[in-house]
Motif scaffolding. Structure first.
Motif, PDB file in Angstrom:
ATOM      1  N   LEU A 241       0.792  -0.941   0.163  1.00 43.74           N
ATOM      2  CA  LEU A 241      -0.205  -0.077   0.078  1.00 43.74           C
ATOM      3  C   LEU A 241       0.746   0.839  -0.020  1.00 43.74           C
ATOM      4  CD1 LEU A 241      -2.495  -1.129   2.607  1.00 43.74           C
ATOM      5  CD2 LEU A 241      -3.062  -0.488  -0.004  1.00 43.74           C
ATOM      6  N   VAL A 242       0.303   2.154  -1.288  1.00 44.47           N
ATOM      7  CA  VAL A 242       1.625   3.100  -0.888  1.00 44.47           C
ATOM      8  C   VAL A 242       0.406   4.818  -0.180  1.00 44.47           C
ATOM      9  CG1 VAL A 242       2.132   4.960  -2.094  1.00 44.47           C
ATOM     10  CG2 VAL A 242       2.781   2.258  -2.565  1.00 44.47           C
ATOM     11  N   VAL A 243       0.780   5.746   0.130  1.00 46.29           N
ATOM     12  CA  VAL A 243      -0.820   6.779   0.372  1.00 46.29           C
ATOM     13  C   VAL A 243      -0.018   8.533   0.525  1.00 46.29           C
ATOM     14  CG1 VAL A 243      -1.917   6.948   2.502  1.00 46.29           C
ATOM     15  CG2 VAL A 243      -1.065   4.803   2.022  1.00 46.29           C
ATOM     16  N   THR A 244      -0.703   8.681  -0.502  1.00 41.24           N
ATOM     17  CA  THR A 244       0.108  10.114  -0.132  1.00 41.24           C
ATOM     18  C   THR A 244      -0.153  10.620   1.208  1.00 41.24           C
ATOM     19  OG1 THR A 244      -2.942  11.168  -0.686  1.00 41.24           O
ATOM     20  CG2 THR A 244      -0.819  10.750  -3.388  1.00 41.24           C
ATOM     21  N   PRO A 245       0.580  11.686   1.378  1.00 45.65           N
ATOM     22  CA  PRO A 245       0.922  11.815   2.851  1.00 45.65           C
ATOM     23  C   PRO A 245      -0.141  13.217   3.473  1.00 45.65           C
ATOM     24  CG  PRO A 245       2.318  13.610   1.335  1.00 45.65           C
ATOM     25  CD  PRO A 245       1.214  12.805   0.002  1.00 45.65           C
ATOM     26  N   ILE A 251      -3.931   7.068   5.506  1.00 48.84           N
ATOM     27  CA  ILE A 251      -3.081   6.733   6.170  1.00 48.84           C
ATOM     28  C   ILE A 251      -3.364   5.552   7.788  1.00 48.84           C
ATOM     29  CG2 ILE A 251      -0.867   7.216   7.554  1.00 48.84           C
ATOM     30  CD1 ILE A 251      -0.428   9.439   6.584  1.00 48.84           C
ATOM     31  N   SER A 252      -4.223   6.152   8.281  1.00 46.97           N
ATOM     32  CA  SER A 252      -4.643   4.920   9.562  1.00 46.97           C
ATOM     33  C   SER A 252      -5.247   3.951   8.565  1.00 46.97           C
ATOM     34  CB  SER A 252      -5.653   5.827  10.185  1.00 46.97           C
ATOM     35  OG  SER A 252      -5.092   6.993  10.906  1.00 46.97           O
ATOM     36  N   GLU A 253      -5.632   4.159   8.184  1.00 44.63           N
ATOM     37  CA  GLU A 253      -6.368   2.357   7.631  1.00 44.63           C
ATOM     38  C   GLU A 253      -5.614   1.633   7.099  1.00 44.63           C
ATOM     39  OE1 GLU A 253      -9.487   3.705   5.161  1.00 44.63           O
ATOM     40  OE2 GLU A 253     -10.881   4.708   7.199  1.00 44.63           O
ATOM     41  N   ALA A 254      -5.013   2.235   6.149  1.00 42.62           N
ATOM     42  CA  ALA A 254      -3.700   2.143   5.215  1.00 42.62           C
ATOM     43  C   ALA A 254      -2.550   0.747   6.384  1.00 42.62           C
ATOM     44  CB  ALA A 254      -2.147   2.751   4.647  1.00 42.62           C
ATOM     45  N   ALA A 255      -2.280   1.712   7.251  1.00 37.09           N
ATOM     46  CA  ALA A 255      -1.436   1.297   8.929  1.00 37.09           C
ATOM     47  C   ALA A 255      -2.301  -0.209   9.178  1.00 37.09           C
ATOM     48  CB  ALA A 255      -1.571   2.328   9.835  1.00 37.09           C
ATOM     49  N   ALA A 256      -3.825  -0.198   9.492  1.00 34.02           N
ATOM     50  CA  ALA A 256      -4.335  -1.050   9.677  1.00 34.02           C
ATOM     51  C   ALA A 256      -4.404  -2.266   9.332  1.00 34.02           C
ATOM     52  CB  ALA A 256      -5.924  -0.578  10.193  1.00 34.02           C
ATOM     53  N   THR A 257      -4.163  -2.749   8.821  1.00 33.56           N
ATOM     54  CA  THR A 257      -3.718  -3.520   7.261  1.00 33.56           C
ATOM     55  C   THR A 257      -3.158  -4.064   7.773  1.00 33.56           C
ATOM     56  OG1 THR A 257      -2.885  -3.591   5.954  1.00 33.56           O
ATOM     57  CG2 THR A 257      -5.814  -2.252   4.998  1.00 33.56           C
ATOM     58  N   ARG A 258      -2.759  -5.668   7.062  1.00 30.97           N
ATOM     59  CA  ARG A 258      -1.781  -6.533   7.106  1.00 30.97           C
ATOM     60  C   ARG A 258      -0.359  -6.197   5.885  1.00 30.97           C
ATOM     61  NH1 ARG A 258      -0.771  -9.055  11.983  1.00 30.97           N
ATOM     62  NH2 ARG A 258      -2.863  -9.531  12.933  1.00 30.97           N
ATOM     63  N   ALA A 259      -1.334  -5.304   5.141  1.00 33.17           N
ATOM     64  CA  ALA A 259       0.244  -5.136   4.107  1.00 33.17           C
ATOM     65  C   ALA A 259       1.488  -4.233   4.258  1.00 33.17           C
ATOM     66  CB  ALA A 259      -0.336  -4.374   2.633  1.00 33.17           C
ATOM     67  N   VAL A 277       2.779  10.601  10.284  1.00 30.25           N
ATOM     68  CA  VAL A 277       3.649  10.167  10.050  1.00 30.25           C
ATOM     69  C   VAL A 277       5.206   9.977   9.725  1.00 30.25           C
ATOM     70  CG1 VAL A 277       5.333  10.584   7.069  1.00 30.25           C
ATOM     71  CG2 VAL A 277       2.563  11.613   6.834  1.00 30.25           C
ATOM     72  N   ALA A 278       5.094  11.373  11.004  1.00 27.43           N
ATOM     73  CA  ALA A 278       7.159  10.914  11.482  1.00 27.43           C
ATOM     74  C   ALA A 278       7.317   9.494  12.206  1.00 27.43           C
ATOM     75  CB  ALA A 278       7.765  11.905  12.242  1.00 27.43           C
ATOM     76  N   LYS A 279       6.461   9.635  12.936  1.00 27.10           N
ATOM     77  CA  LYS A 279       5.175   8.468  13.563  1.00 27.10           C
ATOM     78  C   LYS A 279       4.748   7.108  13.254  1.00 27.10           C
ATOM     79  CE  LYS A 279       4.752   6.095  17.745  1.00 27.10           C
ATOM     80  NZ  LYS A 279       2.925   6.274  18.030  1.00 27.10           N
ATOM     81  N   ALA A 280       4.641   7.089  12.078  1.00 27.51           N
ATOM     82  CA  ALA A 280       4.096   5.825  11.303  1.00 27.51           C
ATOM     83  C   ALA A 280       5.830   5.454  10.861  1.00 27.51           C
ATOM     84  CB  ALA A 280       3.286   6.053  10.569  1.00 27.51           C
ATOM     85  N   ILE A 281       6.538   6.437  10.616  1.00 28.27           N
ATOM     86  CA  ILE A 281       7.723   5.913   9.456  1.00 28.27           C
ATOM     87  C   ILE A 281       8.833   5.880  11.103  1.00 28.27           C
ATOM     88  CG2 ILE A 281       9.945   6.874   8.515  1.00 28.27           C
ATOM     89  CD1 ILE A 281       7.778   8.314   6.594  1.00 28.27           C
ATOM     90  N   ASP A 282       9.386   6.411  12.153  1.00 30.32           N
ATOM     91  CA  ASP A 282       9.755   6.240  13.231  1.00 30.32           C
ATOM     92  C   ASP A 282       9.862   4.546  13.815  1.00 30.32           C
ATOM     93  OD1 ASP A 282      11.568   8.284  12.677  1.00 30.32           O
ATOM     94  OD2 ASP A 282      10.492   9.201  14.215  1.00 30.32           O
ATOM     95  N   SER A 283       8.677   4.477  14.184  1.00 30.32           N
ATOM     96  CA  SER A 283       7.751   3.244  14.618  1.00 30.32           C
ATOM     97  C   SER A 283       7.982   1.531  13.460  1.00 30.32           C
ATOM     98  CB  SER A 283       6.159   3.500  14.641  1.00 30.32           C
ATOM     99  OG  SER A 283       5.850   2.959  14.013  1.00 30.32           O
ATOM    100  N   GLY A 284       8.466   1.820  12.465  1.00 33.51           N
ATOM    101  CA  GLY A 284       8.336   0.753  11.504  1.00 33.51           C
ATOM    102  C   GLY A 284       7.248   0.202  10.779  1.00 33.51           C
ATOM    103  N   ARG A 285       6.056   1.076  11.102  1.00 38.85           N
ATOM    104  CA  ARG A 285       5.664   0.502  10.711  1.00 38.85           C
ATOM    105  C   ARG A 285       5.121   1.267   8.968  1.00 38.85           C
ATOM    106  NH1 ARG A 285       2.068  -1.357   7.497  1.00 38.85           N
ATOM    107  NH2 ARG A 285       0.112  -2.510   7.735  1.00 38.85           N
ATOM    108  N   ALA A 286       5.889   2.270   8.555  1.00 37.78           N
ATOM    109  CA  ALA A 286       5.208   2.806   7.330  1.00 37.78           C
ATOM    110  C   ALA A 286       6.705   3.127   7.138  1.00 37.78           C
ATOM    111  CB  ALA A 286       4.678   3.318   6.757  1.00 37.78           C
ATOM    112  N   ARG A 287       7.256   3.173   5.767  1.00 30.42           N
ATOM    113  CA  ARG A 287       8.282   4.488   4.794  1.00 30.42           C
ATOM    114  C   ARG A 287       8.022   4.669   4.167  1.00 30.42           C
ATOM    115  NH1 ARG A 287      12.181  -1.490   3.904  1.00 30.42           N
ATOM    116  NH2 ARG A 287      12.770  -2.175   6.496  1.00 30.42           N
TER     117      ARG A 287
END
Length: 343
Positions: A241-245, A251-259, A277-287
């Motif tokens: 999954l790729v999400v605009t910023p 972002i939250s719904e994408a992060a709730a999936t297993r992708a 966005v920083a929290k998602a990236i820093d936590s490793g949930r997103a890049r």
């Protein structure tokens, strides 16, 4: 809609899809009976909400006035109009849970649920990463079963979820060109299927840009003119999954999936969305989106379940205490008004 509400939980919202989705997500996570009321805000109360003006009992029409006459045990609302409604229900004896920042001191409600990036603290405040949504493993399985044809597409299935530029995320058509070019390179290298799904906030010029740039190299849905919205099925089947910023909800719904999730062009962000966005990236949930498209181990964000579990003991205790007295004619001012009602 009937004006009779009998369930212990009443969900109120203004009909906006984002507000409805968050309020229902919390109520559904409790697995308790609930009623739903769409508010019909009237002038002048609509302008002042969530501040209380004289005559506010008439702010949302006869169905809400009926709810005030027989207030629910728990009132859950999301958005500014709902914040007024839950305040009024609390004055009549309900316990009130407000989702999103009400822009007033939080002690007007029993519990306030809002994003951590709002920076609000208090004894009755529960913070979350992003926004509430209904996505969990059962939801994903249900959506895959409802859209079996999507599961037959060649993999990997990559989905780009497109919001739209905002004051705090002013990415533009040139950034969009770069995103599309990169994802086409992913497809050329890895094969599979590329989906691009727009939203109501995607500008019409960008919708045309996407279709012109992709042609028949991707599956594109921008609006109802492209048929039924495949969003739920696509994110349920997606391998990447790729999400605009710009969108906390996307972002939250994408992060709730297993992708695995990539966030495109985060450098355009500032303000509150930058913190999410920083929290998602820093936590490793997103890049941050780049040439590398290899998945990595992730743990989905399931904020609705976490917040619901935090509130559940208080909700159940309140319902147990109040239901036997449902026919009691005692004055509504007997209801507790404590701002620290949430444990």
């Amino acid at each position: 809609m009937s004006s009779a509400f009998s369930a212990p939980v009443l969900v109120v919202h203004d009909g906006a899809s984002g507000n409805r989705r968050q309020a229902l997500a919390l109520a559904e996570a409790w697995a308790l009976p609930f009623d739903e009321l769409v508010l019909r805000p009237r002038v002048p109360w609509r302008w002042a909400a969530p501040r209380v003006l004289p005559g506010s009992h008439a702010a949302f029409g006869p169905d809400f006035a009926a709810a005030l006459e027989t207030p629910p045990v728990i009132a859950v609302g999301c958005g500014r109009q709902a914040a007024l409604a839950t305040r009024l229900l609390r004055q009549r004896g309900s316990k009130a849970v407000q989702i999103l920042h009400p822009r007033l001191p939080t002690p007007h409600w029993d519990a306030v649920v809002l994003p951590a990036h709002d920076g609000v603290q208090g004894g009755n405040v529960l913070t979350l990463d992003g926004s509430l949504n209904p996505i969990d493993d059962a939801w994903l399985e249900q959506k895959r079963a409802a859209h079996p044809m999507l599961g037959e597409a060649p993999g990997p299935v990559t989905a780009l979820l497109v919001g739209g530029p905002t004051d705090d995320s002013d990415w533009d058509r040139y950034a969009l060109d770069g995103i599309l070019e990169l994802l086409l390179r992913w497809r050329q290298r890895d094969g599979g299927t590329l989906w691009v799904i727009g939203s109501r906030r995607t500008p019409s010029a960008m919708r045309r840009q996407i279709k012109q740039a992709l042609g028949d190299r991707a599956q594109v849905w921008m609006d109802d003119g492209d048929g039924p919205n495949p969003y739920a099925g696509v994110i349920a089947w997606a391998d990447r999954l790729v999400v605009t910023p710009d969108s906390a909800n996307l972002i939250s719904e994408a992060a709730a999936t297993r992708a695995p999730v990539w966030i495109a062009v985060p450098r355009y962000n500032r303000g509150r969305i930058q913190h999410l966005v920083a929290k998602a990236i820093d936590s490793g949930r997103a890049r941050s989106l780049g040439p590398e498209g290899t998945p990595w181990p992730i743990e989905p964000w399931r904020e609705s379940a976490r917040v619901a579990e935090r509130l559940r003991p208080w909700v159940l205790e309140t319902i147990t205490e109040r239901q036997p007295a449902a026919d009691d004619n005692a004055p509504a001012d007997k209801a507790a008004r404590s701002a620290d009602a949430v444990p």
